[in-house]
Design an enzyme around this catalytic site. Structure first.
Site, PDB file in Angstrom:
ATOM      1  N   SER A 223       0.835  -1.199   0.000  1.00 41.89           N
ATOM      2  CA  SER A 223       0.000   0.000   0.000  1.00 41.89           C
ATOM      3  C   SER A 223       0.869   1.249   0.000  1.00 41.89           C
ATOM      4  O   SER A 223       1.979   1.249   0.555  1.00 41.89           O
ATOM      5  CB  SER A 223      -0.856  -0.032   1.269  1.00 41.89           C
ATOM      6  OG  SER A 223      -1.452   1.219   1.482  1.00 41.89           O
ATOM      7  N   TYR A 270      -2.142  -0.779  10.946  1.00 40.26           N
ATOM      8  CA  TYR A 270      -2.346  -1.284   9.584  1.00 40.26           C
ATOM      9  C   TYR A 270      -1.159  -0.899   8.698  1.00 40.26           C
ATOM     10  O   TYR A 270      -0.566  -1.725   8.017  1.00 40.26           O
ATOM     11  CB  TYR A 270      -3.661  -0.749   8.986  1.00 40.26           C
ATOM     12  CG  TYR A 270      -3.751  -1.057   7.502  1.00 40.26           C
ATOM     13  CD1 TYR A 270      -4.050  -2.346   7.064  1.00 40.26           C
ATOM     14  CD2 TYR A 270      -3.471  -0.081   6.537  1.00 40.26           C
ATOM     15  CE1 TYR A 270      -4.073  -2.642   5.703  1.00 40.26           C
ATOM     16  CE2 TYR A 270      -3.508  -0.369   5.188  1.00 40.26           C
ATOM     17  CZ  TYR A 270      -3.809  -1.648   4.773  1.00 40.26           C
ATOM     18  OH  TYR A 270      -3.827  -1.950   3.428  1.00 40.26           O
ATOM     19  N   LYS A 274       1.907  -3.341   6.885  1.00 43.20           N
ATOM     20  CA  LYS A 274       2.325  -3.442   5.477  1.00 43.20           C
ATOM     21  C   LYS A 274       3.833  -3.216   5.358  1.00 43.20           C
ATOM     22  O   LYS A 274       4.518  -3.898   4.597  1.00 43.20           O
ATOM     23  CB  LYS A 274       1.563  -2.421   4.614  1.00 43.20           C
ATOM     24  CG  LYS A 274       0.101  -2.775   4.419  1.00 43.20           C
ATOM     25  CD  LYS A 274      -0.072  -4.029   3.582  1.00 43.20           C
ATOM     26  CE  LYS A 274      -1.489  -4.543   3.586  1.00 43.20           C
ATOM     27  NZ  LYS A 274      -1.705  -5.814   2.930  1.00 43.20           N
ATOM     28  N   ASN A 300      -4.963   4.600  -4.418  1.00 37.33           N
ATOM     29  CA  ASN A 300      -6.346   4.507  -3.931  1.00 37.33           C
ATOM     30  C   ASN A 300      -7.214   3.741  -4.920  1.00 37.33           C
ATOM     31  O   ASN A 300      -7.711   4.332  -5.885  1.00 37.33           O
ATOM     32  CB  ASN A 300      -6.912   5.901  -3.668  1.00 37.33           C
ATOM     33  CG  ASN A 300      -6.336   6.514  -2.407  1.00 37.33           C
ATOM     34  OD1 ASN A 300      -5.132   6.727  -2.322  1.00 37.33           O
ATOM     35  ND2 ASN A 300      -7.168   6.770  -1.416  1.00 37.33           N
ATOM     36  N   GLY A 418      -4.413  11.265  11.202  1.00 33.72           N
ATOM     37  CA  GLY A 418      -3.524  10.372  10.445  1.00 33.72           C
ATOM     38  C   GLY A 418      -3.542  10.603   8.948  1.00 33.72           C
ATOM     39  O   GLY A 418      -2.757   9.989   8.217  1.00 33.72           O
TER      40      GLY A 418
HETATM   41  P1  NAD Z   1     -10.949  -6.945   1.104  1.00 36.40           P
HETATM   42  O1  NAD Z   1     -11.176  -6.958   2.574  1.00 36.40           O
HETATM   43  O2  NAD Z   1     -12.070  -6.622   0.224  1.00 36.40           O
HETATM   44  O3  NAD Z   1     -10.333  -8.344   0.630  1.00 36.40           O
HETATM   45  C1  NAD Z   1      -9.522  -9.146   1.462  1.00 36.40           C
HETATM   46  C2  NAD Z   1     -10.064 -10.568   1.368  1.00 36.40           C
HETATM   47  O4  NAD Z   1      -9.229 -11.403   2.167  1.00 36.40           O
HETATM   48  C3  NAD Z   1     -11.485 -10.696   1.912  1.00 36.40           C
HETATM   49  O5  NAD Z   1     -12.270 -11.434   0.996  1.00 36.40           O
HETATM   50  C4  NAD Z   1     -11.326 -11.451   3.222  1.00 36.40           C
HETATM   51  O6  NAD Z   1     -12.438 -12.283   3.476  1.00 36.40           O
HETATM   52  C5  NAD Z   1     -10.064 -12.240   2.970  1.00 36.40           C
HETATM   53  N1  NAD Z   1      -9.271 -12.561   4.172  1.00 36.40           N
HETATM   54  C6  NAD Z   1      -8.873 -11.732   5.165  1.00 36.40           C
HETATM   55  N2  NAD Z   1      -8.157 -12.430   6.072  1.00 36.40           N
HETATM   56  C7  NAD Z   1      -8.109 -13.711   5.629  1.00 36.40           C
HETATM   57  C8  NAD Z   1      -7.516 -14.901   6.125  1.00 36.40           C
HETATM   58  N3  NAD Z   1      -6.850 -14.934   7.289  1.00 36.40           N
HETATM   59  N4  NAD Z   1      -7.635 -16.038   5.402  1.00 36.40           N
HETATM   60  C9  NAD Z   1      -8.315 -16.031   4.230  1.00 36.40           C
HETATM   61  N5  NAD Z   1      -8.917 -14.956   3.723  1.00 36.40           N
HETATM   62  C10 NAD Z   1      -8.800 -13.797   4.412  1.00 36.40           C
HETATM   63  O7  NAD Z   1      -9.723  -5.946   0.841  1.00 36.40           O
HETATM   64  P2  NAD Z   1      -9.207  -5.363  -0.542  1.00 36.40           P
HETATM   65  O8  NAD Z   1      -9.588  -3.938  -0.597  1.00 36.40           O
HETATM   66  O9  NAD Z   1      -9.553  -6.267  -1.655  1.00 36.40           O
HETATM   67  O10 NAD Z   1      -7.649  -5.396  -0.258  1.00 36.40           O
HETATM   68  C11 NAD Z   1      -6.864  -6.499  -0.639  1.00 36.40           C
HETATM   69  C12 NAD Z   1      -5.435  -6.266  -0.170  1.00 36.40           C
HETATM   70  O11 NAD Z   1      -4.965  -5.030  -0.697  1.00 36.40           O
HETATM   71  C13 NAD Z   1      -5.279  -6.168   1.340  1.00 36.40           C
HETATM   72  O12 NAD Z   1      -4.061  -6.780   1.680  1.00 36.40           O
HETATM   73  C14 NAD Z   1      -5.198  -4.682   1.598  1.00 36.40           C
HETATM   74  O13 NAD Z   1      -4.472  -4.391   2.749  1.00 36.40           O
HETATM   75  C15 NAD Z   1      -4.468  -4.212   0.355  1.00 36.40           C
HETATM   76  N6  NAD Z   1      -4.741  -2.810   0.002  1.00 36.40           N
HETATM   77  C16 NAD Z   1      -6.032  -2.381  -0.174  1.00 36.40           C
HETATM   78  C17 NAD Z   1      -6.291  -1.058  -0.493  1.00 36.40           C
HETATM   79  C18 NAD Z   1      -7.691  -0.551  -0.641  1.00 36.40           C
HETATM   80  O14 NAD Z   1      -7.906   0.668  -0.566  1.00 36.40           O
HETATM   81  N7  NAD Z   1      -8.671  -1.395  -0.878  1.00 36.40           N
HETATM   82  C19 NAD Z   1      -5.219  -0.163  -0.657  1.00 36.40           C
HETATM   83  C20 NAD Z   1      -3.926  -0.648  -0.501  1.00 36.40           C
HETATM   84  C21 NAD Z   1      -3.692  -1.969  -0.169  1.00 36.40           C
HETATM   85  C1  WQD Z   2      -9.324   9.634   0.718  1.00 40.65           C
HETATM   86  C2  WQD Z   2      -9.577  11.085   1.060  1.00 40.65           C
HETATM   87  C3  WQD Z   2     -10.095  11.452   3.375  1.00 40.65           C
HETATM   88  C4  WQD Z   2     -13.921   9.459   3.593  1.00 40.65           C
HETATM   89  C5  WQD Z   2      -6.845   4.652   2.895  1.00 40.65           C
HETATM   90  C6  WQD Z   2      -5.818   3.979   3.743  1.00 40.65           C
HETATM   91  C7  WQD Z   2      -4.709   3.466   2.870  1.00 40.65           C
HETATM   92  C8  WQD Z   2      -5.262   2.594   1.745  1.00 40.65           C
HETATM   93  C9  WQD Z   2      -6.356   3.267   1.007  1.00 40.65           C
HETATM   94  C10 WQD Z   2      -5.200   0.310   2.326  1.00 40.65           C
HETATM   95  C11 WQD Z   2      -8.937  11.485   2.392  1.00 40.65           C
HETATM   96  C12 WQD Z   2     -11.257  11.845   2.492  1.00 40.65           C
HETATM   97  C13 WQD Z   2     -12.721   9.964   3.122  1.00 40.65           C
HETATM   98  C14 WQD Z   2     -14.956  10.346   3.949  1.00 40.65           C
HETATM   99  C15 WQD Z   2     -13.553  12.197   3.300  1.00 40.65           C
HETATM  100  N1  WQD Z   2      -5.810   1.368   2.212  1.00 40.65           N
HETATM  101  N2  WQD Z   2     -12.543  11.315   2.984  1.00 40.65           N
HETATM  102  N3  WQD Z   2     -14.731  11.677   3.760  1.00 40.65           N
HETATM  103  O1  WQD Z   2      -7.085   7.711   3.460  1.00 40.65           O
HETATM  104  O2  WQD Z   2      -6.135   7.949   1.158  1.00 40.65           O
HETATM  105  O3  WQD Z   2      -6.247   5.739   2.213  1.00 40.65           O
HETATM  106  O4  WQD Z   2      -7.338   3.725   1.921  1.00 40.65           O
HETATM  107  O5  WQD Z   2      -4.030   0.136   2.196  1.00 40.65           O
HETATM  108  O6  WQD Z   2      -3.845   2.765   3.690  1.00 40.65           O
HETATM  109  O7  WQD Z   2      -5.315   4.912   4.677  1.00 40.65           O
HETATM  110  O8  WQD Z   2      -8.305   6.788   1.448  1.00 40.65           O
HETATM  111  O9  WQD Z   2     -10.632   6.808   0.667  1.00 40.65           O
HETATM  112  O10 WQD Z   2     -10.194   6.771   3.136  1.00 40.65           O
HETATM  113  O11 WQD Z   2      -9.677   8.845   1.844  1.00 40.65           O
HETATM  114  O12 WQD Z   2     -13.392  13.405   3.172  1.00 40.65           O
HETATM  115  O13 WQD Z   2     -16.033   9.953   4.397  1.00 40.65           O
HETATM  116  O14 WQD Z   2     -10.985  11.257   1.236  1.00 40.65           O
HETATM  117  O15 WQD Z   2      -9.944  12.335   4.443  1.00 40.65           O
HETATM  118  O16 WQD Z   2      -8.455  12.776   2.279  1.00 40.65           O
HETATM  119  P1  WQD Z   2      -6.913   7.153   2.151  1.00 40.65           P
HETATM  120  P2  WQD Z   2      -9.783   7.224   1.794  1.00 40.65           P
END
Ligand code: NAD
Ligand code: WQD
Length: 460
Positions: A223, A270, A274, A300, A418
């Site tokens: 991430s 979190y 990562k 994002n 944060g």
């Molecule tokens: P998500 O929660 O939709 O998907 C994660 C999946 O993993 C879910 O289906 C959940 O049921 C499964 N899971 C969790 N723990 C498990 C376990 N112990 N065993 C088996 N299955 C398990 O999340 P996502 O948004 O698809 O994110 C996927 C990955 O990408 C995550 O590692 C997350 O940290 C990373 N990531 C997501 C974002 C984002 O904004 N969505 C941004 C950056 C990084």
């Molecule tokens: C985007 C912008 C908020 C909600 C997070 C995690 C990051 C990654 C992606 C997993 C920010 C603003 C949001 C709301 C708002 N996840 N906002 N009102 O914070 O960039 O990243 O998700 O790895 O680790 O921190 O994404 O979509 O939450 O926010 O104004 O109700 O939207 O303050 O500026 P973010 P976000």
């Protein structure tokens, strides 16, 4: 893509785990053309990509793109943040695609399983082939009362063991994409151990298991959060701003810069999880360069499949910007809180690099292909997956209002703890080495999210 192998000796007391077959919690095999044969000696050589967390938001879109590219897929998911219905949606879309393009539908297997569970070993064993390697007949025993003999190398060895045939284990899993993790920043602050257990400890044990099966091609969901405070520099973030071993690189002005491991300003368990996972993966690859590990730093992820059939459908209450806006559009939430209007940005709201989830999914296929072609420059390599372009929160809002033709009520509130004001990817490394580039715009994302939101309203 080649499959992975490991060799061990089959002794009567140590039978392969596949001979004991405790059931997994639930298992669905969606085809019978590639059967997960429990003891597939010299059997099918069809390979699979194992997608852990493959029914979640990003995982499900990636599974679909893998199937469209002709990969057989084994999905592992415990459904802690997803639903089994997602599997049917992915399958249906893949079948439609294959039918329209005159292609054969690849295999899609599913195990409902926590990837930390002991059953994972059984699953991996059932995706292994075993072939017996014949060894030359041993020399006659010189010491009739002992089976211990001195070999040419001077090592004492039990000749009974030496006579046993060696069994080569060949995994049919040619690569792993690891999505499974908990991802709520806010929850991670309240329950850090839950996050470190799943995201970090789970990964360590899982890597050990993969090593046992000779599976060393690994793509990890990282991430942009690993850049911590670095994001506030106001420039696109390059991968070298967060490294795990010392690195030198040429800066944009041509000067050589040396960076040391570490990062400042990680604000949540979190985010730290990562960073820790990346460090663990980097150390593993340093100790054993036969691993090919790609850490993809997502910016994002937003949007969904254009059909409106597949989208973001978590069990957990959404907190990311676009899913929250979707709840305002459906009337579940009365108003969108805008967190912070005093950032140093064109309209005072925060800037993010919003990447369409289908582009992101295709980034994983590019990573697998680059690893196979040897284009990833090191056994552990990080890549930003973003568009390289920033949009403010207000621009996102406007884009969704345009797509839905509805006014979205907002309330301006203070900054969220944060948060950073600016977070945009430098994308050259992914473009050059992965030969991948995001193609879809913010408006594409909004149009697809609105399609999905409308479809969900009709369903419920
Ligand atoms: P998500 O929660 O939709 O998907 C994660 C999946 O993993 C879910 O289906 C959940 O049921 C499964 N899971 C969790 N723990 C498990 C376990 N112990 N065993 C088996 N299955 C398990 O999340 P996502 O948004 O698809 O994110 C996927 C990955 O990408 C995550 O590692 C997350 O940290 C990373 N990531 C997501 C974002 C984002 O904004 N969505 C941004 C950056 C990084
Ligand atoms: C985007 C912008 C908020 C909600 C997070 C995690 C990051 C990654 C992606 C997993 C920010 C603003 C949001 C709301 C708002 N996840 N906002 N009102 O914070 O960039 O990243 O998700 O790895 O680790 O921190 O994404 O979509 O939450 O926010 O104004 O109700 O939207 O303050 O500026 P973010 P976000």
């Amino acid at each position: 893509m080649s499959s992975s192998s490991s060799t061990y000796s089959l002794s009567p007391s140590i039978t392969p785990e596949v001979l004991n077959t405790p059931g997994t919690q639930r298992s669905v095999l969606f085809d019978d053309d590639v059967v997960a044969d429990p003891l597939n000696i010299d059997g099918s050589t069809s390979t699979f990509i194992m997608v852990v967390g493959g029914l979640g938001y990003i995982g499900s879109h990636t599974v679909l793109e893998l199937l469209k590219e002709g990969y057989n897929v084994l999905v592992i998911d415990d459904l802690s943040n997803s639903y089994e219905t997602v599997l049917n949606r992915v399958r249906g879309l893949a079948i439609d695609f294959c039918t329209a393009h005159g292609r054969r539908m690849p295999a899609l297997h599913f195990r409902q399983l926590d990837y930390r569970s002991a059953h994972m070993k059984t699953v991996l064993a059932s995706y292994s082939s075993y072939s017996i390697i014949s060894k030359p007949a041993p020399a006659p025993a010189r010491f009739p009362y002992s089976t211990l003999q001195r070999t040419d190398s001077g090592i004492d060895m039990d000749m009974d063991d030496a006579q046993e045939p060696a069994v080569e284990r060949l995994s049919r899993i040619s690569g792993v994409i690891h999505f499974a993790a908990y991802k709520s920043v806010e929850e991670s602050i309240r329950m850090p151990l839950r996050y470190y257990s799943n995201n970090v400890c789970g990964l360590v044990d899982f890597l050990g298991l993969l090593e046992e099966f000779g599976i060393k091609n690994f793509v990890f969901s990282s991430s942009a959060t690993v850049y911590g405070e670095g994001a506030n520099c106001g420039l696109p973030l390059r991968e070298e701003l967060c490294v795990h071993h010392p690195e030198s690189f040429l800066d944009s002005d041509g000067a050589e810069r040396r960076v040391l491991p570490g990062v400042l300003g990680l604000t949540s368990p979190y985010g730290r999880s990562k960073f820790m996972c990346e460090s663990i993966l980097a150390d593993l690859a340093l100790s054993d360069p036969t691993w090919s590990i790609t850490a993809l730093r997502y910016f994002n992820p937003v949007g969904c499949h254009e059909s409106g059939i597949l989208g973001e459908d978590p069990r957990q209450k959404p907190s990311n910007l676009i899913p929250v806006i979707a709840t305002v559009l459906t009337g579940t939430k009365p108003v969108l809180d805008i967190f912070g209007t005093d950032w140093n940005t064109p309209d005072g709201t925060a800037v993010r690099d919003f990447i369409h989830v289908v582009d992101l999914a295709r980034g994983h296929i590019a990573a697998l292909a680059a690893s196979t072609a040897g284009r990833t420059l090191a056994p552990f390599r990080t890549y930003n997956l973003g568009t390289g372009r920033g949009h403010t929160v207000r621009e996102v809002l406007q884009s969704l209002e345009d797509a839905s033709q509805r006014k979205i009520p907002v309330r301006e509130v203070g900054r969220r703890a944060g948060d950073v004001g600016f977070c945009v990817a430098e994308v050259r490394r992914a473009e050059t080495e992965l030969q991948w580039k995001a193609e879809r715009s913010l408006n594409d994302c909004s149009g697809d999210v609105w399609n999905f939101t409308k479809a969900r309203c009709v369903e419920s």
